[in-house]
Each structure stands twice: as C-alpha cells, then as structure tokens.
Design a protein around this motif. Structure first.
Motif, PDB file in Angstrom:
ATOM      1  N   LEU A 532     -62.381  56.282   8.832  1.00 14.82           N
ATOM      2  CA  LEU A 532     -62.398  57.616   8.239  1.00 14.82           C
ATOM      3  C   LEU A 532     -62.081  58.614   9.339  1.00 14.82           C
ATOM      4  O   LEU A 532     -62.752  58.650  10.379  1.00 14.82           O
ATOM      5  N   LEU A 533     -61.059  59.442   9.111  1.00 15.35           N
ATOM      6  CA  LEU A 533     -60.599  60.377  10.126  1.00 15.35           C
ATOM      7  C   LEU A 533     -60.653  61.801   9.586  1.00 15.35           C
ATOM      8  O   LEU A 533     -60.734  62.014   8.367  1.00 15.35           O
ATOM      9  N   GLY A 534     -60.569  62.779  10.487  1.00 12.95           N
ATOM     10  CA  GLY A 534     -60.474  64.177  10.079  1.00 12.95           C
ATOM     11  C   GLY A 534     -61.613  64.621   9.209  1.00 12.95           C
ATOM     12  O   GLY A 534     -61.392  65.184   8.126  1.00 12.95           O
ATOM     13  N   LYS A 535     -62.861  64.384   9.662  1.00 17.71           N
ATOM     14  CA  LYS A 535     -64.052  64.778   8.910  1.00 17.71           C
ATOM     15  C   LYS A 535     -64.083  64.164   7.507  1.00 17.71           C
ATOM     16  O   LYS A 535     -64.502  64.783   6.530  1.00 17.71           O
ATOM     17  N   GLY A 536     -63.589  62.935   7.413  1.00 22.79           N
ATOM     18  CA  GLY A 536     -63.640  62.207   6.148  1.00 22.79           C
ATOM     19  C   GLY A 536     -62.522  62.493   5.186  1.00 22.79           C
ATOM     20  O   GLY A 536     -62.528  61.980   4.061  1.00 22.79           O
ATOM     21  N   LYS A 537     -61.517  63.279   5.598  1.00 23.95           N
ATOM     22  CA  LYS A 537     -60.415  63.619   4.691  1.00 23.95           C
ATOM     23  C   LYS A 537     -59.324  62.552   4.663  1.00 23.95           C
ATOM     24  O   LYS A 537     -58.528  62.503   3.723  1.00 23.95           O
ATOM     25  N   PHE A 538     -59.253  61.705   5.687  1.00 28.33           N
ATOM     26  CA  PHE A 538     -58.209  60.685   5.778  1.00 28.33           C
ATOM     27  C   PHE A 538     -58.858  59.305   5.901  1.00 28.33           C
ATOM     28  O   PHE A 538     -59.906  59.151   6.540  1.00 28.33           O
ATOM     29  N   LEU A 539     -58.225  58.308   5.294  1.00 25.18           N
ATOM     30  CA  LEU A 539     -58.629  56.919   5.463  1.00 25.18           C
ATOM     31  C   LEU A 539     -57.436  56.145   6.016  1.00 25.18           C
ATOM     32  O   LEU A 539     -56.357  56.133   5.411  1.00 25.18           O
ATOM     33  N   LEU A 540     -57.613  55.506   7.148  1.00 29.04           N
ATOM     34  CA  LEU A 540     -56.578  54.689   7.776  1.00 29.04           C
ATOM     35  C   LEU A 540     -57.019  53.234   7.737  1.00 29.04           C
ATOM     36  O   LEU A 540     -58.119  52.905   8.194  1.00 29.04           O
ATOM     37  N   THR A 541     -56.196  52.368   7.168  1.00 30.45           N
ATOM     38  CA  THR A 541     -56.500  50.935   7.129  1.00 30.45           C
ATOM     39  C   THR A 541     -55.353  50.148   7.744  1.00 30.45           C
ATOM     40  O   THR A 541     -54.185  50.536   7.636  1.00 30.45           O
ATOM     41  N   ASP A 542     -55.700  49.055   8.380  1.00 35.12           N
ATOM     42  CA  ASP A 542     -54.710  48.139   8.953  1.00 35.12           C
ATOM     43  C   ASP A 542     -55.138  46.723   8.592  1.00 35.12           C
ATOM     44  O   ASP A 542     -56.208  46.272   9.010  1.00 35.12           O
ATOM     45  N   GLU A 543     -54.336  46.038   7.766  1.00 28.32           N
ATOM     46  CA  GLU A 543     -54.670  44.696   7.304  1.00 28.32           C
ATOM     47  C   GLU A 543     -53.597  43.703   7.731  1.00 28.32           C
ATOM     48  O   GLU A 543     -52.398  43.997   7.659  1.00 28.32           O
ATOM     49  N   VAL A 544     -54.043  42.530   8.151  1.00 30.82           N
ATOM     50  CA  VAL A 544     -53.161  41.415   8.483  1.00 30.82           C
ATOM     51  C   VAL A 544     -53.503  40.265   7.548  1.00 30.82           C
ATOM     52  O   VAL A 544     -54.681  39.959   7.341  1.00 30.82           O
ATOM     53  N   TYR A 545     -52.485  39.628   6.962  1.00 29.36           N
ATOM     54  CA  TYR A 545     -52.736  38.533   6.024  1.00 29.36           C
ATOM     55  C   TYR A 545     -51.824  37.345   6.325  1.00 29.36           C
ATOM     56  O   TYR A 545     -50.759  37.481   6.929  1.00 29.36           O
ATOM     57  N   TYR A 546     -52.276  36.176   5.897  1.00 25.41           N
ATOM     58  CA  TYR A 546     -51.466  34.949   5.958  1.00 25.41           C
ATOM     59  C   TYR A 546     -51.737  34.169   4.685  1.00 25.41           C
ATOM     60  O   TYR A 546     -52.895  33.937   4.326  1.00 25.41           O
ATOM     61  N   LYS A 547     -50.675  33.791   3.976  1.00 22.02           N
ATOM     62  CA  LYS A 547     -50.807  33.060   2.714  1.00 22.02           C
ATOM     63  C   LYS A 547     -49.894  31.846   2.747  1.00 22.02           C
ATOM     64  O   LYS A 547     -48.723  31.955   3.113  1.00 22.02           O
ATOM     65  N   TRP A 548     -50.436  30.695   2.359  1.00 19.59           N
ATOM     66  CA  TRP A 548     -49.609  29.500   2.259  1.00 19.59           C
ATOM     67  C   TRP A 548     -49.806  28.878   0.880  1.00 19.59           C
ATOM     68  O   TRP A 548     -50.891  28.901   0.322  1.00 19.59           O
ATOM     69  N   ALA A 549     -48.719  28.361   0.326  1.00 22.41           N
ATOM     70  CA  ALA A 549     -48.722  27.879  -1.058  1.00 22.41           C
ATOM     71  C   ALA A 549     -48.048  26.523  -1.155  1.00 22.41           C
ATOM     72  O   ALA A 549     -47.095  26.228  -0.413  1.00 22.41           O
ATOM     73  N   SER A 550     -48.525  25.693  -2.084  1.00 23.63           N
ATOM     74  CA  SER A 550     -47.944  24.371  -2.330  1.00 23.63           C
ATOM     75  C   SER A 550     -47.580  24.237  -3.802  1.00 23.63           C
ATOM     76  O   SER A 550     -48.007  25.028  -4.640  1.00 23.63           O
ATOM     77  N   ASN A 551     -46.769  23.218  -4.119  1.00 28.72           N
ATOM     78  CA  ASN A 551     -46.306  22.958  -5.490  1.00 28.72           C
ATOM     79  C   ASN A 551     -45.585  24.159  -6.092  1.00 28.72           C
ATOM     80  O   ASN A 551     -45.719  24.442  -7.296  1.00 28.72           O
ATOM     81  N   GLN A 552     -44.842  24.878  -5.254  1.00 25.93           N
ATOM     82  CA  GLN A 552     -44.027  25.971  -5.767  1.00 25.93           C
ATOM     83  C   GLN A 552     -42.917  25.401  -6.654  1.00 25.93           C
ATOM     84  O   GLN A 552     -42.330  24.363  -6.330  1.00 25.93           O
ATOM     85  N   VAL A 553     -42.624  26.067  -7.763  1.00 26.15           N
ATOM     86  CA  VAL A 553     -41.734  25.518  -8.784  1.00 26.15           C
ATOM     87  C   VAL A 553     -40.415  26.276  -8.790  1.00 26.15           C
ATOM     88  O   VAL A 553     -40.382  27.506  -8.800  1.00 26.15           O
ATOM     89  N   ASP A 554     -39.329  25.533  -8.762  1.00 28.86           N
ATOM     90  CA  ASP A 554     -37.992  26.078  -8.986  1.00 28.86           C
ATOM     91  C   ASP A 554     -37.260  25.052  -9.832  1.00 28.86           C
ATOM     92  O   ASP A 554     -37.835  24.038 -10.251  1.00 28.86           O
ATOM     93  N   PHE A 555     -36.005  25.260 -10.130  1.00 35.03           N
ATOM     94  CA  PHE A 555     -35.270  24.308 -10.948  1.00 35.03           C
ATOM     95  C   PHE A 555     -33.963  23.933 -10.257  1.00 35.03           C
ATOM     96  O   PHE A 555     -33.412  24.688  -9.462  1.00 35.03           O
TER      97      PHE A 555
END
Length: 764
Positions: A532-555
C-alpha cells in the motif's frame, strides 16, 4: 483481519446480517464490517450476508464500501445479534468516478487469496467500448495475466491456458460459450451483471473442472422497493431492463434484454439491390439475449433465487442462385438457488441448474440440403456450506454432481425428391462429481491461511477417471502496508473443446474424457508481494507464477470432427508450460483512478510423435498462437467536472506467433504444362505478427433530469487508427512481359480502423 490468540478465552457473540445500497436496496457483495480497535472484521458474500464473532461488550463498528458513505455504529453485544446496514451513495463530487463494488485496496492487501480480480458492471461501463457496446470480458482483458486471442475477440487466455480452460459461471451455472458475434462481444449483458470475480490462480476449493481460470459472474437482484426502467440505445444494439418488487420487503425481479440490428440495415440494402442480377447479397446477422433474476424470502431463514438466460446468434445467407446458408449457436441457462441460514454461524446455498449450448449449420443448394450440429447439455446440483467456527476459522465444504450429455456430431443430408436421406448421430454421456472442504484460518493478525482439498471423479460409459486437487493460499503481513502471498493449486479438466482452427467458421465440439482421452491436468504455483503506497491510495502488486500441464489435447492434421464415431483416434496429446511475472499498480479513490498492468510471460507446448503421426511440429517444443512475451495495459478514469467523465485505455502486446512459408519451389509435370508453386513451411509458429497496440478514448456527459438518470457516452475505439494485424497473406509478383511469378509480397489484413460510437443511456 486477524486477532491475537490471547483473546481466545473472551466470551464472544456472533453479529450477522446484510449490507445493502440505500437507494436501490440491492445487496453489496464485498462490503466490510470491521471493529478496527480489535483488528476483527468480515466481508459480505455474494448474497450481501456477513457474519463476524466479536467479544461481548461495547464495540465500535465501521461499515464501508467503495463508492458509498462509511457508517460508524456503536453497539453492545450481550447475545448473538442480527444487524443489517444500508449504505447511502457517496454525496461528494468525486462519488461518480469511484468504482462502486470493487474491494478496497486494504481488503485486497489483507486477503489470503492472490491472483484474483474483482470487477463490476459500473467499472466496465466507464471504459470506452467497441461500437459502444460495453463488455465486461473486454475489461478483464485489461488485467495482467489475461490476454485476448487477437483483434476483435473476447476469448480469454489466462496465464498460458487455452480458451476452453476457463470456467464461466452465471450464478453457479456453467456457460459453455461466452461469446457473441464470432467472439467480438460476450454474452454477459452489463445491465444485468452485478459483479465478476476472476481467479487466475490459487483457486478456492469450491471451484473445479477447468485448468486456467474461473470467471464467476453474479447477476443483479432488482430493486425490492419500486419499479425501475433502464436501458441504452447504441450504434449496433439497444438494451432495456425492467426491475421492481414482487412483494415489498419480500422479493424482487429483474428482466433484461438486448438485441443488435445489423440485419435491419443489411436487409434494406439487399432489397434496394434486389433487381441487380450481379449483386451479391449481404448476409443477415444479429444476436439477442435475455436475462431473468428473481428472489423471494420464504421466512427469516430462507430465501430462493431464480436465474434464467437465453441467447442466440443468427447468421443467414440467401443468394440469388438458390444457395442458402444458415448458421446459429447459443446458450440456455436456468438455475434455482435456495439459501438457508441454520444460525448466524452456519448457512447453506443449494443450486439446481440446467445449461445447454447448441451449434448448427445448414446448407441448401436447389433441392439438396445438408446440415451439421453439435451440442452439450448439463443437469447439475451443487450445495455449499459455510460455517464460522470463531474469528480464527471459517469452514467451507460441499459437493456437486453433474450429468453431461454430449451431442458430438449430428449430420443429415437429403434431397427434395426423397431419393437421398442420410442421418448420422454420435452422442455420449458423462457423469462428473466432486466433494470439497476448506478452512480459512486466521492464525494471528499477521498470518492467514486458506487451505483445502477437492476430490473429483468422472465416468463416461465404462471409463472412469478421478483426481485429488489440493489447494493452498497464504498471506503474511510484514507490516501494516506490506504483505507476502503464496498459492498452489492442482486442477483436473474432464471435458474438452475440440475446435477446428482451419475451418472458415468455428466448429465447436465438447467431448468427454473416455477411452484413450485422459483428463487434462495442471499445477500452478505463484508467489508475490503487495504494497500500500501513498497513504493507502495506491496498491502495487508483483506476482510470479509457474504452471505446468499434462494431457493437453489437440487434433491431428486433417481430422474428421463431425459425425465421427471414433473421434478418439483424431486426438493428439502433449504437455505444456507457462511462466511469467505480473506487475500491477491500482488506484481506486480520488478525481483520477485506474490501473497499470504489465506481464512478461512465456507459454510453450510439446506434442511428441504418436498414433502413426509425427506429432505436432515433429515433436519439437513450440509457442502456441496465444503466447505473448510482453503485455502492457494502462487505464485512466478522470472526473473533469460533476457532469463530465473522461476515460481512456491503452494496450500493447507482442505479436501473435504464426506459421508462414519461408520459401517456395516451382515444378512442371511435363514440358509446356502449367507449373505449380509449392510453399515450404518452417517449424510451427516460428514467426510473429507485428506488435499490437491501441488507444481507446471516451467521454461521459451526465444530464440532470428531474427524475432518474441520463447520460450520453461517446467512445472512440482505436483512436489513432493503428492498423493492427488480423492475419497475413501473400500476393504474387509477376513479370509484366512474361507473366511469370518472380516473387511474393506479404500483405497484412486489419480488422478495425478508428471507430467512434455514441450511446444514450437512461434510468428512471
């Protein structure tokens, strides 16, 4: 909002009730009741209901919701007590630009969940829109980690997931195709929508069935005190909503409709040119949708809610040479929910729903007719229990059972004289079930956990699948204005959308897990920090993610999708990865509000050789078409005066990966015969289209009528007329004397130039 464990031994009572808007009397999900001196509080759920355990004695309460006046109330608790609040709309001049219905920045900082976006129709209506048609899914595309499929589409691609990996819920009922007009607009009419929650990760245990996101749409209940009419007249469509009490103090209703009128103009143009034998008629196209919401209190402890939706897209072409083409698709949704309060600490919501999506194409040439169609129908029952044990533990548990009916492909062909009559029908059924339990554990004022487990199963014929889906979200407050967050989720998806991307028109077929088609599976871990910045007027977030998937379907290439009794043989299976960093700065109060979001991300897929094929891209890793390296959005809302609001949004993203020929060779079968040109393609998606960027502008002028509300909205889509790429094709370059091909020139096709739109909105 936590409390020290030292206060555990105090006598506590439960305070519960509803928070509503004072003017419309509608409930306010996400409003806060807090006892600041104790560090305790609660947030209302989707029905506007809150429940909080407080120590006995005199307590000072603060009731707040962005866009409404904050109430303070002193109460004395000597027993469990029911207390409801009505919040007046903000009366200061800046009240018009504050986003009503959004969670406060402090709530977002303190919530254990991360990767969640909360939007309202009020927020979406402030932003400039294509053709002036407000679209809440377009607004979601302006959030980090959410990307569109390209120019003129409303499909969501969330953190590297494909379009079918998003679960769309309308008051707890599934919507299978959320798009109108080939993806240009969503099916969610902003006049009927109250709020939308988008979960990109850290999924709560009550949600399942898709890998990448949950879009939870809640519709408005209607004004329980008086009849109201609202609507709008725009460039391509008009809307009308009627709401009011069924019985004052007992229940209310809302009916909303929307229809485009492309066809009104195109039919007149065709009629004017009807006598010209060389004239090619313009196809008819329009869409419409209807929303219904009703609720009624059966008593102090029971309330029922009814939700209905019907939407259709109709496309037709009738030529002068006897060729007719008809194409339609649409959703039908119905849901009946019963809310029962056992006690201020324990209540349940049970929903019975039915949903259907149908897609069909019909052709007719002279006396010969040909048609193909597919559909999916669901009947489901879902029950969710909430139990507030104390101010440290809130339990949720429940179950859901769904019966799926898949019309995978229906084909019919016939002749007018009866000499030909062919019918083919391929259909399956499937049963899906899940049970879950979760606990929101406020360990102390700094640490909060939300953990749970979901058990799922699926059956189609004699084939069975099942899975365990653990969920975890955690928040630790380093200071009053800094939080660390972590989440993990595993997801299973038992139904799959087969889309033939090579077809001129979309061919959407939903298909169950069966035989060799195993359920898709994903795991995602994310971590981030919020300030929370600027006396609570601003919210700054920084997120890092990693996703792995199996059995993905295509044709496989050349797959036969319709009326194929062995569609399992057409699938290929692979795996995927996606990872990235999302930075988000948000401001919700003051004369100027808005947000800036930036995403740096990678998405990859790999389909090795299988089933007698070379797989996809010869088994090598490739980037799918929705991979974006960079994505930037800037949204600014500014109140120029009490009557004028200025709005703007800017988007920039890296170009779509695409496959283009890198060279060609020419050959002749025999000397003197016509030669053929054969393109040579490199690896899949080894090129990228040009970067996409666009600026949209809008201005809202508010009238001051004697009764109700009026405004005139001017929106300018693609304000500086940048021609963004839709696709690329190649022109031949020929020698003027010999007429021989000497080369090829790439040509870019763009969809939308600068488009101004004017919309008149009213409410009385």
């Amino acid at each position: 909002m936590g409390a020290p464990l030292a206060g555990w031994a105090q006598v506590r009572f439960t305070l519960s009730g509803y928070i509503r808007a004072a003017d419309s009397k509608e409930v306010l999900p996400g409003a806060t009741v807090a006892a600041p001196a104790l560090g305790l509080g609660a947030t209302t759920d989707s029905t506007g209901f809150y429940s909080v355990a407080l120590p006995a004695g005199t307590q000072n309460l603060v009731v707040s919701f962005i866009g409404y006046q904050t109430l303070t109330r002193t109460i004395t608790l000597t027993k469990n007590q029911r207390l409801s609040f009505s919040l007046p709309a903000s009366t200061n001049e800046l009240g018009e630009v504050v986003v009503q219905g959004s969670a406060t920045l402090e709530q977002k900082l303190r919530a254990p969940q991360m990767s969640v976006e909360h939007l309202t129709a009020t927020e979406a209506k402030l932003l400039p829109a294509l053709f002036g048609e407000v679209d809440i899914l377009k607004t979601l595309q302006l959030k980090p980690g959410v990307q569109n499929g390209g120019e003129g589409t409303s499909g969501l691609f969330v953190r590297g997931g494909s379009a079918d990996q998003n679960l769309f819920l309308l008051d707890d009922a599934v919507v299978y195709n959320p798009s109108h007009l080939f993806g240009l607009f969503s099916v969610f009419n902003s006049d009927a929508v109250q709020s939308v929650d988008l979960y990109k990760g850290g999924f709560p245990a009550q949600f399942g069935g898709r890998l990448s996101s949950v879009v939870d749409v809640r519709t408005r209940e209607g004004n329980p005190e008086k009849i109201g009419v609202s609507g709008g007249i725009g460039l391509i469509s008009s809307r009308l909503t009627v709401e009011g009490p069924i019985k004052k103090g007992k229940g209310s209703f809302l009916v909303s409709g929307r229809r485009t009128y492309f066809d009104v103009f195109t039919r007149q143009i065709n009629k004017l040119n009807d006598s010209d034998p060389d004239y090619n008629p313009i196809p008819d196209y329009y869409f419409y949708d209807f929303n219904l919401k009703a609720n009624y209190k059966l008593g102090d402890r029971d309330q029922v809610f009814l939700t209905g939706y019907l939407g259709r897209d109709i496309f037709g072409f009738n030529s002068t040479n006897g060729f007719n083409f008809d194409f339609s698709w649409g959703n039908t949704v119905g849901a009946l929910r019963w809310n029962h309060v056992f006690s201020p600490k324990f209540f349940v919501n049970t929903t019975v729903s039915t949903t259907g999506y149908k897609y069909q194409i019909g052709n007719k040439l002279d006396q010969f007719g040909f048609g193909i169609s597919s559909d999916i129908k669901d009947q489901a029952i879902r029950t969710d229990f909430d139990y507030l044990l104390n101010d440290h533990h809130t339990f949720k548990f429940g179950a859901t059972v769904t019966n799926h009916q898949f019309g995978v492909g229906r084909l019919n062909a016939n002749s007018g004289d009866g000499t030909l009559n062919i019918n083919s029908d391929v259909a399956y059924t499937g049963q899906e079930a899940a049970v879950y339990a979760s606990d929101n554990f406020r360990v102390n004022k700094d640490l909060q956990l939300d953990y749970g487990l979901r058990l799922t199963g699926f059956q189609s014929g004699s084939d069975h699948y099942g899975g365990i889906e653990p969920r975890l979200a955690a928040r630790y407050s380093l200071t009053d204005k800094t939080s660390l967050k972590l989440s993990y989720a595993q997801m299973y998806q038992y139904v799959h959308l087969v889309t033939n991307s090579g077809a001129t028109l979309p061919t959407d077929i939903w298909y169950p897990s069966r035989l060799n088609v195993k359920p898709q599976r994903s795991q995602q871990v994310a971590t981030g920090v919020s300030f929370l910045l600027g006396k609570g007027k601003f919210l700054l977030t920084d997120e890092v993610y990693y996703k792995w998937a199996s059995n993905q379907v295509d044709f496989r290439d050349g797959a036969q999708l319709f009326a194929n009794s062995d569609l399992d043989a057409e699938f290929l299976f692979g795996k995927g990865w996606s990872y990235g960093n999302e930075i988000y700065l948000e401001k919700k109060e003051g004369r100027t509000t808005g947000w800036i979001g930036y995403t740096l991300a990678w998405t990859k897929r790999k389909f090795p050789p299988q089933r007698g094929t070379t797989g996809i891209n010869n088994g090598a890793t490739f980037y799918p078409t929705y991979d974006r390296r960079h994505n930037l959005t800037v949204v600014v809302l500014h109140q120029l005066s009490t009557r004028f609001n200025l709005t703007s949004s800017f988007v920039f993203s890296s170009g779509n990966p695409t496959t283009l020929p890198q060279s060609r060779f020419i050959y002749q079968d025999t000397y003197g015969s016509d030669y053929s040109v054969v393109p040579i393609y490199p690896e899949r998606n080894s090129y990228r289209l040009a970067s996409y960027h666009r600026l949209d502008l809008g201005i809202v002028y508010k009238f001051r009528p004697r009764h109700g509300e009026r405004d005139l909205t001017l929106s300018i889509y693609n304000a500086y007329n940048h021609r963004n790429p839709y696709f690329v094709y190649f022109d031949q370059i020929k020698d003027e004397e010999t007429n021989l091909i000497t080369g090829y020139r790439a040509r870019q096709v763009s969809l939308f130039p600068v488009i101004p739109a004017l919309t008149y909105n009213f409410k009385f």
